[in-house]
Structure formats: C-alpha cells, structure tokens
Design a protein around this motif. Sequence first.
Motif, PDB file in Angstrom:
ATOM      1  N   ALA A 186       0.836  -1.203   0.000  1.00 32.60           N
ATOM      2  CA  ALA A 186       0.000   0.000   0.000  1.00 32.60           C
ATOM      3  C   ALA A 186       0.873   1.256   0.000  1.00 32.60           C
ATOM      4  N   TYR A 187       1.896   1.282   0.857  1.00 29.07           N
ATOM      5  CA  TYR A 187       2.820   2.428   0.867  1.00 29.07           C
ATOM      6  C   TYR A 187       3.501   2.571  -0.490  1.00 29.07           C
ATOM      7  N   TYR A 188       3.928   1.446  -1.050  1.00 26.90           N
ATOM      8  CA  TYR A 188       4.672   1.493  -2.303  1.00 26.90           C
ATOM      9  C   TYR A 188       3.806   2.035  -3.443  1.00 26.90           C
ATOM     10  N   ARG A 189       2.562   1.524  -3.534  1.00 28.26           N
ATOM     11  CA  ARG A 189       1.678   1.985  -4.609  1.00 28.26           C
ATOM     12  C   ARG A 189       1.293   3.454  -4.430  1.00 28.26           C
ATOM     13  N   LEU A 190       1.151   3.883  -3.191  1.00 27.99           N
ATOM     14  CA  LEU A 190       0.830   5.298  -2.942  1.00 27.99           C
ATOM     15  C   LEU A 190       1.982   6.188  -3.426  1.00 27.99           C
ATOM     16  N   GLY A 191       3.225   5.768  -3.184  1.00 25.99           N
ATOM     17  CA  GLY A 191       4.361   6.531  -3.686  1.00 25.99           C
ATOM     18  C   GLY A 191       4.357   6.627  -5.195  1.00 25.99           C
ATOM     19  N   GLY A 210       2.855  14.082  -9.967  1.00 24.90           N
ATOM     20  CA  GLY A 210       3.798  15.173  -9.818  1.00 24.90           C
ATOM     21  C   GLY A 210       3.808  15.782  -8.427  1.00 24.90           C
ATOM     22  N   GLU A 211       3.405  14.997  -7.411  1.00 28.33           N
ATOM     23  CA  GLU A 211       3.321  15.531  -6.062  1.00 28.33           C
ATOM     24  C   GLU A 211       4.378  14.938  -5.135  1.00 28.33           C
ATOM     25  N   ILE A 212       5.349  14.254  -5.700  1.00 27.95           N
ATOM     26  CA  ILE A 212       6.299  13.545  -4.846  1.00 27.95           C
ATOM     27  C   ILE A 212       7.184  14.522  -4.076  1.00 27.95           C
ATOM     28  N   GLU A 213       7.652  15.592  -4.745  1.00 25.60           N
ATOM     29  CA  GLU A 213       8.540  16.547  -4.068  1.00 25.60           C
ATOM     30  C   GLU A 213       7.800  17.290  -2.974  1.00 25.60           C
ATOM     31  N   ARG A 214       6.543  17.654  -3.233  1.00 22.06           N
ATOM     32  CA  ARG A 214       5.763  18.355  -2.212  1.00 22.06           C
ATOM     33  C   ARG A 214       5.580  17.489  -0.975  1.00 22.06           C
ATOM     34  N   ASN A 215       5.271  16.236  -1.177  1.00 28.56           N
ATOM     35  CA  ASN A 215       5.102  15.334  -0.037  1.00 28.56           C
ATOM     36  C   ASN A 215       6.415  15.082   0.685  1.00 28.56           C
ATOM     37  N   ILE A 216       7.533  15.081  -0.069  1.00 27.03           N
ATOM     38  CA  ILE A 216       8.838  14.930   0.579  1.00 27.03           C
ATOM     39  C   ILE A 216       9.098  16.106   1.504  1.00 27.03           C
ATOM     40  N   LEU A 217       8.794  17.312   1.052  1.00 23.91           N
ATOM     41  CA  LEU A 217       8.988  18.493   1.893  1.00 23.91           C
ATOM     42  C   LEU A 217       8.154  18.396   3.169  1.00 23.91           C
ATOM     43  N   LEU A 238       8.060   9.765  14.795  1.00 28.25           N
ATOM     44  CA  LEU A 238       9.310  10.027  14.080  1.00 28.25           C
ATOM     45  C   LEU A 238       9.689   8.839  13.203  1.00 28.25           C
ATOM     46  N   GLU A 239       9.582   7.621  13.734  1.00 24.75           N
ATOM     47  CA  GLU A 239       9.997   6.447  12.972  1.00 24.75           C
ATOM     48  C   GLU A 239       9.042   6.182  11.808  1.00 24.75           C
ATOM     49  N   SER A 240       7.743   6.404  12.037  1.00 28.60           N
ATOM     50  CA  SER A 240       6.778   6.247  10.943  1.00 28.60           C
ATOM     51  C   SER A 240       7.062   7.252   9.842  1.00 28.60           C
ATOM     52  N   ALA A 241       7.365   8.491  10.249  1.00 21.71           N
ATOM     53  CA  ALA A 241       7.671   9.518   9.256  1.00 21.71           C
ATOM     54  C   ALA A 241       8.946   9.164   8.493  1.00 21.71           C
ATOM     55  N   ARG A 242       9.939   8.607   9.172  1.00 19.74           N
ATOM     56  CA  ARG A 242      11.163   8.202   8.485  1.00 19.74           C
ATOM     57  C   ARG A 242      10.870   7.110   7.450  1.00 19.74           C
ATOM     58  N   PHE A 243      10.027   6.143   7.837  1.00 20.21           N
ATOM     59  CA  PHE A 243       9.670   5.058   6.924  1.00 20.21           C
ATOM     60  C   PHE A 243       8.974   5.619   5.674  1.00 20.21           C
ATOM     61  N   GLU A 244       7.974   6.486   5.890  1.00 18.94           N
ATOM     62  CA  GLU A 244       7.245   7.056   4.753  1.00 18.94           C
ATOM     63  C   GLU A 244       8.162   7.940   3.912  1.00 18.94           C
ATOM     64  N   LEU A 245       9.061   8.690   4.574  1.00 19.05           N
ATOM     65  CA  LEU A 245       9.982   9.553   3.832  1.00 19.05           C
ATOM     66  C   LEU A 245      10.934   8.709   2.990  1.00 19.05           C
ATOM     67  N   GLY A 246      11.396   7.583   3.519  1.00 20.06           N
ATOM     68  CA  GLY A 246      12.262   6.701   2.742  1.00 20.06           C
ATOM     69  C   GLY A 246      11.565   6.193   1.486  1.00 20.06           C
ATOM     70  N   ASN A 247      10.276   5.841   1.615  1.00 20.52           N
ATOM     71  CA  ASN A 247       9.505   5.405   0.449  1.00 20.52           C
ATOM     72  C   ASN A 247       9.400   6.507  -0.597  1.00 20.52           C
ATOM     73  N   TYR A 285      11.504   9.004  -1.019  1.00 26.56           N
ATOM     74  CA  TYR A 285      12.826   9.213  -1.619  1.00 26.56           C
ATOM     75  C   TYR A 285      13.055   8.215  -2.751  1.00 26.56           C
ATOM     76  N   LEU A 286      12.578   6.961  -2.568  1.00 22.43           N
ATOM     77  CA  LEU A 286      12.761   5.961  -3.621  1.00 22.43           C
ATOM     78  C   LEU A 286      12.112   6.414  -4.920  1.00 22.43           C
ATOM     79  N   TRP A 287      10.888   6.933  -4.819  1.00 21.94           N
ATOM     80  CA  TRP A 287      10.164   7.351  -6.027  1.00 21.94           C
ATOM     81  C   TRP A 287      10.696   8.660  -6.584  1.00 21.94           C
ATOM     82  N   ALA A 288      11.445   9.400  -5.771  1.00 21.08           N
ATOM     83  CA  ALA A 288      12.101  10.620  -6.263  1.00 21.08           C
ATOM     84  C   ALA A 288      13.505  10.332  -6.769  1.00 21.08           C
TER      85      ALA A 288
END
Length: 934
Positions: free
Chosen positions: A838-843, A850-857, A881-890, A892-895
């Motif tokens: 689910a996380y992967y497909r959302l990324g 075109g919203e990947i950079e905005r969500n990264i910020l 914090l750890e959940s945010a790191r996990f989502e941010l890592g996902n 970053y992969l798509w960026a």
Amino acid sequence: MSTRIFYNSQAEAIRLGRQIGTGGEGTVYEIQGRSDLVAKIYHEPPSPEKAEKLVALARIGAERLFNLSAWPVDVLRDQIAPNEGNVAGFVMQRIGQAEEVHALHSPKSRLQKFPEASWAFLIYAATNIARAIAVMHEHGFVVGDVNPKNILVTRKATITLLDCDSFQITANGKTYRCEGGFPEYTPPELQGVVFRDVERNEQHDCFGLAVVIFQLLFLGRHPFSGRFSGEAEMPLERAIAESRFAYGSDAGSRQMQPPPGTLAMSAIPTALAGLFHRAFLSTNRPSASEWIEPLETLAKSLKRCTLHSGHHFFGELAECPWCAIEMSARIRLFNFLLPGAEQNRGQFRLDEVWKEIEGVAQPLSLATVPRRIDWKTVQPSEEVITQYDLTRARYWRTFCLVAVGGMVLGYFGNFCIGPLLLFTSIPLLVKYAGIKARPKAPIILPSITGVSPPPSTDPYIRQIENAKENAEIEFEAVEERWRKEASAERFQTGLQTLLAQKETYLNLPKLRQQKLNQLQSKARDTQLEEYLDQFEITDAKISGISSATKASLLSYGIETAADLTPPRLEQVKTMDPAGAKVLRRWHRDVAEQFSFDPAKGVSDQARIAVEREMDEMCFRLEHELTSGAYYLRRIKLEVEDVRQKLTPKVEEASQSLARAEKDCEVSQKTVFIGPIVFVLIISFIIGYGIDLAYPNRANSHEPSQNYSTSSSTTSNYREVSQEDADKALALYDSGQALLKQSKFDEAVSTFQEALALNPRLDVVHEELGYALYRLGKYEDAIESLRTVSQHNPSFETDYYLGLVYIELKNLDHARASLEDAITHIPFGKALTDKEIDAYYRLGSLLKQNGEIERNILIKESEVKFSEALRTKTTAVERSPLESARFELGNLYLWADKFESAKEQYRQLRVSNQQLAAALKKLMSLHAVHTTGRK
C-alpha cells in the motif's frame, strides 16, 4: 639588426631570438614563438662527421632523453631545402633556472646560489646524477666527457646533462666518438691519451661519475688530491694515473693523506665507502645504477645536528662532523635553517616581492551577509497552510454544529435542564470540532523587547516554535561563518601582517647592530665593574672621608668603588649627604680612568648566537614575504570560494527562517470561542421559541415505535437465524480456501451464497470484492467493497478499492483509497506485505501526479518536528518520528534519491528494526520495478 633564420628537417623557418648563453663551441638563442625550445648555433660549421652525428642524435631522441638532458630535438640548416645546406646547429629543450653542479662544491658559491642546500640536498643531487648516467647507459650511449660543468642542477635537485652532441653513440653501424674530456675526471687508463683516437666504454664513464659523486659528498674535494708523503710534488693527473686515492684507512700505503678540514671516509656508510674504493682502485668500477640504492639509504639515515639546524650527517655517527670542520677551518659550510624549511631560495629582491604583493587584487569589500528576507513577504509552508485551512474548516463546522445542536437542545429540552445541557455541551462541541483556543502571541515580540513569550503547551504550536528556533540557530551559524571566512577583513589582516614583516626586514641591519651593541655594552659594564672592584675604600685616600666612615661603609658590605652605587649608599643610615657626594665624586674619578678592551669584550659564542638568531630571522622573513603574494591570492580565492558556497546557504537559511517566522505568525492566530458560544445561545433560544410556538407536541420526546425498524442499519439487512449464520461462515471459509488456490470464479459463487444467507458479514463483502477484482470485474468489485467502506471501513477494504481504481486508471480515487487504508494500519506491529505494498503503490501514484517533491517536503518537516519532540519508545513500538522516516524513505525511492532513502534505512536500523526491515523490502521492490533485477 636583422633576425637570423635557419630551417629544421621539415623545412620550417626557425627565427632566433635573444642570446641567452655562449660556450666554446657555439651560442644558445631563444626561438621566436617557442618558449619551450632553444637553438644552439655553432661558431664554425661542424665537420661532415659531426653533422651526421647530430642528425643521428635527433633521430634517436626520445621523451626520456629529453627529460634528462639537452638532447638534440632537431637539426638546423642554413638553407630551406630538406636535407640540403650546411648543418649550423640544433634545437633542444629549454632548461629552467639551474646552475652547474660545481656551484655546490665551494661554500661561497653554495651559500649564495643554494642558500638552503644541506648535505642531504647534495646527496639527492648525486643520486639523480647517477640515475641520469644510468639511463644513458641503458640506451647504449657513453657520455665520455663526464664533469660537473656538463651537469646542471636545480633548486629541487633535478639534473640535466649538457653537451649531448659530444656523447659517443653508434648509429647505422657507425660509432661516433667523444673527442672531449677533463683529465681530473678521466680514468687512469686514459690519462695522456688522445680522445679522438680511442673508443670509450661505460667503465670510463663510471670513473668520472664516481669523482663527481665524491666531490658532492666531500664538498668539492677531489679524491686524488691530498698530502703526498713522498719526494717532490704529486700532480693530480699523475696521482690518478698511479691510483693514489687519498682517502680511506689504507691511504698511507699509497703515500697519501686527505687534506685538513675534510670529511673522513668513516663519516659515510661502509657500503658507500666500498664503492669509492672499487671506483678508484680497480677497473671493476661500480655501474651508475649501483650508486643509487646506497645513496638513497644514506639520505634516509641522516640526522640533524642539535647545535646547527643546517647540519645533517650520517645517523650512526656520535657527533656532528661539520661542527668540527667549521670550528677548525673557521668557515661556514651550511646556513642555519628554520625547522621544517626544505624549499630552496635564491637571491631575495624585496622590491620585486613587494610589487607582486601589492599587485594582488583585493576581494569584494562586502563584509556582512546578504540581506535577510523579511518574513512578511514569504508564504507559509504547505503543512501550515493545510493545518490552517483544516482549522478554519473545523471552526465553521463547529458553527454549524452548535447552531443545530443549540436548536435541538432548545426544542427538546425544558427551560431548567436546557441551559445546563447548553453550557456543558460547549467544551464537548469544541473538542469534537478539534479546535483549541490559543492566545495570540506576536512572534516579533522577542526581537523587539528581548523577552520571549512562555512556551506553548500545544504540541503542534511547540513544533512550529522549535522549527523557528532551529532556523534562527542555523541562520546565525551561517552568518557567523560568513563574518569569519568570507569577510574582506581576512585579506586586510594578511596584508597588514606582511607590511609589518617588510618593515622588520628593512630594519634587520639596525636590529642586528642593536643586539651586538647590547652585547658590547654588557661586556663594557662587566669590565668596568671588574676594574672598579680593584679599588678598595679602606686603602684609598679620599678627602673628607674618615676612618670611622670607612668602617661604617664596611659594615654595610661596601668595600670597593664598584659597591658605591646609589641604592647601596642609601642603605647607610649614618651617611650624611656631604659624605655621600664625596664618595660619588671619587667613584666617578676612578671610573674615568677605565679603558675598555674590545678584544676580550664579547665571547665568540655570544656573537655567534646573535648572528644565528638574525640569520634565522632573515630567512624566515624572506620566506614569508616571498610567499606573501601566494598567501594573499589564497586568501582571496578562499574568500571568493566561501562566498560562492555560502551565498546559497545564506539565502536558504534566510528563506527558512522567514518561512518559520511566517509559520509561527499563521499558526498562532487567535481562535475566538465567543462567537461559537454566542451562536449556541442564539440557536438554543430559537429552538426553545419553536418549542413554545407549538405546545401540542405530546409524547414528542418519546421514540416512535417504528424508529428502530426504520433505521438505516436494520433496513438493509433482514434478521438472520443462527443456522444461516453458521452456514454463511462455513461458506466464507470455503471461499477463503478457493482464493488461496486462485479459483476466483468458484470463490465468487461461494461468497455470494454466504451473503445470501447473511448479508451482514463485512469480511465476505471484502473477499468478494477482492475476488471480483482478480477476475477483472472492477465495477462489481467497487460495489461490493463500498458496501463495507461506507459503514465499517478497514485496511483491506480501502486497500482493495485502491487496487481496483488503479486498474481503472482513476488515480485520484486510488490515491484517496490507499491513504485511507494506511490510516487503518495500527502501531506496535510489524507491517504485512499488503501494508508495505500500500505504501509502495501510494508513492507511485504521488510520482505520477507530480506531487512527490511536495510530499517529501512535508515529511521532511514532519521528521524535523518529531525529532524535536521525540519521546522514548520500546524496541517494537513505532513513534511518529519512525513512521515519518519510513514514509519519507519510500518517497525518496520514487524521487530517485536512493542515498537519502538508505540514510533513513540506517536511522531506522538503530531505532526500529521492524520498520527498517519493511523499508528494505520497499527498496528491493523498487529495485525490481526500476531495473528488473534485485
């Protein structure tokens, strides 16, 4: 004067420039347009054989030969036609600043032309000469005329061999002999021989090379020049012919002894001394390559004298031999050197050095950081805007809610209970709407008054305030770095330092004289005191001074004229002013008879110490002033480089600070509770008025008998018997088994039978929707899944909906469904494969939109906030914090920011192994998706 023109082998015109040197055979000129080459033109046209030799030398020339010697690059003729006309000279590579090797022999020339050359430098030069001769021998050449005048050395100890046109070479089956040579570098077997009549070999070169090396190591002494104990004189040529080597423990057997003030053979390693014995006492002389390793070993074993920084000597010796030689010969062999000073220096010209220093352009005068951005001119961050919009929406939702709620309370309540319910419902309504009242605190207050407002208790506001504090710290840090590293003051400080060093250098003669005068003055005072100490007061006839007064002086320790100092006289309490005056006059009269003897005034050690101190100071100032222009250029480049690097950082830090201040201003806007209370009261009054307007509402507060049966929940589903419920569950289990076997048609039929028996089974609707999705019946799948999501949503329901919408290319609905699915993932458990997917497909959807950079910020901001508010968690518990790191890592992969994703993985490995493992699965999944391989 017209320009002389010659032609090379390609018939190209070679125009001569300025004359730069002349010798016995020819003159060397610059070549117009070629700064790397020079031309040697013979005084007389060379013989035909010499011309043939030059052509052969040019043809066999190679890069290695060009680097070690003045090898002919091409021949020059006096006519344009190729290979016609007379050979007039040749072209060779230009040699930079260098001196003939014999300049290193005598102390005078060495100290002037190589002021920093220690014995180590002489060893390096000797080693490089051996290397150069070895290369010539490897090519089959014989140098023949080996002598220090045909060898150039630079201040880096690099070597260039000259007069290559005199080398003995063999080309096209013909040998071209070397016709020159100096007797003092000629082996015994060739002494008195006409060189043009003999064909030389490498052994002849090895003798001359050994003499050159010996003279470098023994400071110009010739190995066959010494004291002869026999009758008559011993000319140098005869000593060589008779192999009368003047050094070594066995020199006496050859009736020879080394001259006085010479380095002994015992001052070098035994292996090296053995090579000299072979070279001068046998015909089996060491080859050029045999000298290299022993010389390198000697250079590595050197140690520095503790008394003289310029003295280096063989490390196995107990004492420095150079100190003894300098003391006995009363001559300076090596200059004093500052510790660590290894670079050579030439003649120092202060005017030229200072002109170069003044020519260095100053950097920009800007000394402060670029102008800070005003927070009023920037927009708040998207996260704050989103939060602010959400707050406004909740605020207006509260208005609507309290309006309806107030009317309901007024209509169905009574006048006594209604107001009580009214005011107790206010906090419940506000909490339901998600609004908290915050006092308005202008963020500019700390910068104006210096008084900071109390920290907020709201975690969200505290995160914003922490972000502002961090932005201020970051901006102040980059601002301070600008002041220290990018300010023009650095350049001015360096220039002022060099100016002070220049003034000191100009005043060195005066300073030296002052120090010597101080020594002289101190010596004079010492001699004067010794002279006065000879005149005892008791024996002297001093008019006006009685024996009693002398006895009184003696009791105070004043015995001689040297003791009659004003402080000592003041200690004598019984001394009257008149008597003290008489004694001072007597002291002056005795002192006037003193005569200073300069010969025994200043000790040699004291004078040498002053000279050494001034010599070291002179060297240090010359070194620092010579490198001053480079030092200023480096400062300028560093300042400009730092400015170039810091400018975007300053702008970024200023932008971040302005945005953080704007975020504080927006987030701290006051939310008034008064209007909500006012609307609630008014709506209550209106509802109560309606209640009064319709008094005939008996039993209006009693529920209708059909209310429960008409509710939406019960109207959709009929009553289910226990038997049907059990059958439905059994069918559900059967359908699950069919799904695992990928029998989706049969699973659909089974799930539909189960729903016919019990339509209230939400899990059956979920699995039915998934089975329809796998069959490609997307509309039916949506209808089945929506049946559950409208009243009892779960992760599986929204996840399956997201998969269906992805297949239908409805990206907005797919994104919303996956975001809803993720909200149902509980904390405190490892993520399943479906949840990771689910996380992967959302990324993927965010990237497509075109919203990947905005969500990264947004996530990066969330990580920063969470880091500031981080609390201790257990090993398996997921913190924000750890959940945010996990989502941010996902994200970053798509960026395509793989290194950033790896950094989040490394952080999670430390704090949460489960999320780290989940992120690693995402990274592997992404690798397969993007590259087709793990």
